[in-house]
Design a protein around this motif. Structure first.
Motif, PDB file in Angstrom:
ATOM      1  N   ARG A  18      14.846 -17.712  -7.867  1.00 12.03           N
ATOM      2  CA  ARG A  18      14.299 -18.803  -6.730  1.00 12.03           C
ATOM      3  C   ARG A  18      12.709 -18.843  -6.734  1.00 12.03           C
ATOM      4  NH1 ARG A  18      18.179 -16.454  -1.658  1.00 12.03           N
ATOM      5  NH2 ARG A  18      20.113 -17.749  -2.504  1.00 12.03           N
ATOM      6  N   VAL A  19      11.924 -17.714  -6.912  1.00 14.76           N
ATOM      7  CA  VAL A  19      10.722 -17.654  -6.790  1.00 14.76           C
ATOM      8  C   VAL A  19       9.971 -18.560  -8.004  1.00 14.76           C
ATOM      9  CG1 VAL A  19       8.582 -16.201  -7.099  1.00 14.76           C
ATOM     10  CG2 VAL A  19      10.507 -15.532  -5.517  1.00 14.76           C
ATOM     11  N   LEU A  20      10.264 -17.903  -9.243  1.00 12.85           N
ATOM     12  CA  LEU A  20       9.730 -18.696 -10.518  1.00 12.85           C
ATOM     13  C   LEU A  20       9.937 -19.905 -10.850  1.00 12.85           C
ATOM     14  CD1 LEU A  20       9.671 -15.406 -12.759  1.00 12.85           C
ATOM     15  CD2 LEU A  20       7.873 -16.120 -11.425  1.00 12.85           C
ATOM     16  N   VAL A  21      11.354 -20.279 -10.649  1.00 12.30           N
ATOM     17  CA  VAL A  21      11.817 -21.613 -11.119  1.00 12.30           C
ATOM     18  C   VAL A  21      11.806 -22.540  -9.834  1.00 12.30           C
ATOM     19  CG1 VAL A  21      13.856 -22.921 -12.223  1.00 12.30           C
ATOM     20  CG2 VAL A  21      13.192 -20.248 -13.028  1.00 12.30           C
ATOM     21  N   ASP A  22      12.474 -22.068  -8.782  1.00 10.95           N
ATOM     22  CA  ASP A  22      12.596 -23.079  -7.616  1.00 10.95           C
ATOM     23  C   ASP A  22      11.251 -23.296  -7.047  1.00 10.95           C
ATOM     24  OD1 ASP A  22      15.403 -23.282  -8.637  1.00 10.95           O
ATOM     25  OD2 ASP A  22      16.055 -21.734  -7.129  1.00 10.95           O
ATOM     26  N   GLY A  23      10.369 -22.346  -6.993  1.00 10.03           N
ATOM     27  CA  GLY A  23       9.332 -22.520  -6.147  1.00 10.03           C
ATOM     28  C   GLY A  23       9.470 -21.911  -4.843  1.00 10.03           C
ATOM     29  N   THR A  24      10.465 -21.238  -4.471  1.00 13.54           N
ATOM     30  CA  THR A  24      10.785 -20.758  -3.093  1.00 13.54           C
ATOM     31  C   THR A  24       9.674 -19.546  -2.724  1.00 13.54           C
ATOM     32  OG1 THR A  24      13.064 -21.180  -3.501  1.00 13.54           O
ATOM     33  CG2 THR A  24      12.445 -19.632  -1.567  1.00 13.54           C
ATOM     34  N   PRO A  25       9.172 -19.905  -1.817  1.00 10.02           N
ATOM     35  CA  PRO A  25       8.283 -18.872  -1.278  1.00 10.02           C
ATOM     36  C   PRO A  25       8.846 -17.229  -1.066  1.00 10.02           C
ATOM     37  CG  PRO A  25       8.043 -20.824   0.258  1.00 10.02           C
ATOM     38  CD  PRO A  25       9.337 -21.009  -0.483  1.00 10.02           C
ATOM     39  N   PHE A  26       7.943 -16.410  -1.647  1.00  7.72           N
ATOM     40  CA  PHE A  26       8.445 -14.866  -1.624  1.00  7.72           C
ATOM     41  C   PHE A  26       9.385 -14.437  -0.341  1.00  7.72           C
ATOM     42  CE2 PHE A  26       4.674 -13.392  -4.228  1.00  7.72           C
ATOM     43  CZ  PHE A  26       5.000 -14.283  -5.182  1.00  7.72           C
ATOM     44  N   LEU A  46       4.136  -0.961  -8.960  1.00  8.46           N
ATOM     45  CA  LEU A  46       5.037  -1.935  -8.821  1.00  8.46           C
ATOM     46  C   LEU A  46       6.124  -1.357  -9.482  1.00  8.46           C
ATOM     47  CD1 LEU A  46       2.971  -4.924 -10.283  1.00  8.46           C
ATOM     48  CD2 LEU A  46       3.647  -4.529  -7.937  1.00  8.46           C
ATOM     49  N   ASP A  47       6.385  -0.624 -10.518  1.00  7.80           N
ATOM     50  CA  ASP A  47       7.205  -0.006 -10.897  1.00  7.80           C
ATOM     51  C   ASP A  47       7.827   0.863 -10.158  1.00  7.80           C
ATOM     52  OD1 ASP A  47       6.152  -1.145 -13.357  1.00  7.80           O
ATOM     53  OD2 ASP A  47       5.671   0.761 -14.302  1.00  7.80           O
ATOM     54  N   GLU A  48       7.423   1.437  -9.160  1.00  7.51           N
ATOM     55  CA  GLU A  48       7.802   2.496  -8.246  1.00  7.51           C
ATOM     56  C   GLU A  48       8.595   1.825  -7.299  1.00  7.51           C
ATOM     57  OE1 GLU A  48       4.850   5.078  -7.131  1.00  7.51           O
ATOM     58  OE2 GLU A  48       4.831   5.986  -9.193  1.00  7.51           O
ATOM     59  N   MET A  49       7.885   0.686  -6.842  1.00  5.47           N
ATOM     60  CA  MET A  49       8.497  -0.356  -5.824  1.00  5.47           C
ATOM     61  C   MET A  49       9.681  -0.917  -6.159  1.00  5.47           C
ATOM     62  SD  MET A  49       6.333  -3.254  -3.821  1.00  5.47           S
ATOM     63  CE  MET A  49       5.724  -4.003  -5.428  1.00  5.47           C
ATOM     64  N   MET A  50       9.643  -1.229  -7.235  1.00  8.82           N
ATOM     65  CA  MET A  50      10.925  -2.191  -7.846  1.00  8.82           C
ATOM     66  C   MET A  50      12.002  -0.950  -8.077  1.00  8.82           C
ATOM     67  SD  MET A  50      10.713  -5.269  -8.092  1.00  8.82           S
ATOM     68  CE  MET A  50      10.001  -4.743  -6.320  1.00  8.82           C
ATOM     69  N   ALA A  51      11.837   0.134  -8.252  1.00 10.88           N
ATOM     70  CA  ALA A  51      12.918   1.199  -8.555  1.00 10.88           C
ATOM     71  C   ALA A  51      13.536   1.382  -7.284  1.00 10.88           C
ATOM     72  CB  ALA A  51      12.238   2.708  -8.989  1.00 10.88           C
ATOM     73  N   ASN A  88      11.170  -7.526   1.044  1.00 13.98           N
ATOM     74  CA  ASN A  88      11.448  -7.046  -0.486  1.00 13.98           C
ATOM     75  C   ASN A  88      11.353  -8.426  -1.342  1.00 13.98           C
ATOM     76  OD1 ASN A  88      11.767  -4.438  -0.390  1.00 13.98           O
ATOM     77  ND2 ASN A  88      13.868  -4.776   1.098  1.00 13.98           N
ATOM     78  N   GLY A  89      11.738  -9.460  -0.641  1.00 15.42           N
ATOM     79  CA  GLY A  89      11.223 -10.854  -1.291  1.00 15.42           C
ATOM     80  C   GLY A  89       9.911 -10.950  -1.865  1.00 15.42           C
ATOM     81  N   VAL A  90       8.877 -10.545  -1.068  1.00 13.91           N
ATOM     82  CA  VAL A  90       7.458 -10.488  -1.143  1.00 13.91           C
ATOM     83  C   VAL A  90       7.364  -9.466  -2.386  1.00 13.91           C
ATOM     84  CG1 VAL A  90       5.028  -9.736  -0.516  1.00 13.91           C
ATOM     85  CG2 VAL A  90       6.668 -11.257   0.922  1.00 13.91           C
ATOM     86  N   ARG A  91       7.836  -8.147  -2.455  1.00 18.48           N
ATOM     87  CA  ARG A  91       7.604  -7.175  -3.289  1.00 18.48           C
ATOM     88  C   ARG A  91       8.184  -7.584  -4.816  1.00 18.48           C
ATOM     89  NH1 ARG A  91       9.887  -2.688   1.099  1.00 18.48           N
ATOM     90  NH2 ARG A  91       7.643  -1.933   1.569  1.00 18.48           N
ATOM     91  N   ILE A  92       9.350  -8.423  -4.692  1.00 17.26           N
ATOM     92  CA  ILE A  92      10.033  -8.954  -5.945  1.00 17.26           C
ATOM     93  C   ILE A  92       9.462  -9.911  -6.505  1.00 17.26           C
ATOM     94  CG2 ILE A  92      11.920 -10.043  -6.968  1.00 17.26           C
ATOM     95  CD1 ILE A  92      13.644  -8.457  -4.701  1.00 17.26           C
ATOM     96  N   GLY A  93       8.734 -10.813  -5.634  1.00 15.25           N
ATOM     97  CA  GLY A  93       7.989 -11.858  -6.230  1.00 15.25           C
ATOM     98  C   GLY A  93       6.595 -11.684  -6.552  1.00 15.25           C
ATOM     99  N   THR A  94       6.023 -10.754  -5.895  1.00 17.34           N
ATOM    100  CA  THR A  94       4.764 -10.429  -6.473  1.00 17.34           C
ATOM    101  C   THR A  94       4.881  -9.683  -7.942  1.00 17.34           C
ATOM    102  OG1 THR A  94       4.060  -9.919  -4.158  1.00 17.34           O
ATOM    103  CG2 THR A  94       2.604  -8.602  -6.206  1.00 17.34           C
ATOM    104  N   THR A  95       5.844  -8.819  -8.023  1.00 17.60           N
ATOM    105  CA  THR A  95       6.151  -8.173  -9.170  1.00 17.60           C
ATOM    106  C   THR A  95       6.690  -9.074 -10.274  1.00 17.60           C
ATOM    107  OG1 THR A  95       6.552  -6.007  -8.120  1.00 17.60           O
ATOM    108  CG2 THR A  95       7.410  -6.311 -10.381  1.00 17.60           C
ATOM    109  N   ALA A  96       7.391  -9.968 -10.109  1.00 15.11           N
ATOM    110  CA  ALA A  96       7.818 -10.972 -11.025  1.00 15.11           C
ATOM    111  C   ALA A  96       6.718 -11.847 -11.588  1.00 15.11           C
ATOM    112  CB  ALA A  96       8.966 -12.195 -10.435  1.00 15.11           C
ATOM    113  N   GLY A  97       5.952 -12.250 -10.614  1.00 14.98           N
ATOM    114  CA  GLY A  97       4.918 -13.086 -11.183  1.00 14.98           C
ATOM    115  C   GLY A  97       3.777 -12.189 -11.777  1.00 14.98           C
TER     116      GLY A  97
END
Length: 109
Positions: free
Chosen positions: A67-75, A45-50, A88-97
């Protein structure tokens, strides 16, 4: 609210000061992108976010996390209007969660 059943225990949504904030999650993403962990089960996850941070910068990351954590927007749709691929939305959302869960667990200790 978007059609998404995932609700996250993030301070901006729950108003609970014990929960990590969006800023906490973004800061952890950026820290680990800059200094990826080695030999950790979530090092990927770290490498992906880099890679994502290098490509898009910090502001789009912050927007997608909110958008993902507060608004509930799908990744996949959290990248709308950001000139960022849906994957990249999927990558960021997965990592953020994952990082939010980690941060909240630290508060529970």
């Amino acid at each position: 609210m978007p059609d998404n059943d995932a609700l996250y225990d993030v301070r901006e949504r729950t108003k609970n000061p014990e929960h990590a904030s969006v800023d906490d999650v973004v800061e952890l993403i950026l820290e680990r992108a800059q200094h990826p962990r080695t030999e950790h089960r979530d090092a990927h996850l770290d490498e992906m976010m880099a890679t994502v941070v290098d490509r898009y910068g910090t502001d789009p990351i912050r927007i997608v996390v909110h958008r993902v954590l507060v608004d509930g927007t799908p990744f996949r749709t959290a990248t709308h209007g950001l000139e960022m691929s849906n994957v990249n939305g999927v990558r960021i959302g997965t990592t953020a969660g994952q990082f939010l869960t980690e941060l909240n667990a630290q508060h529970d200790d």
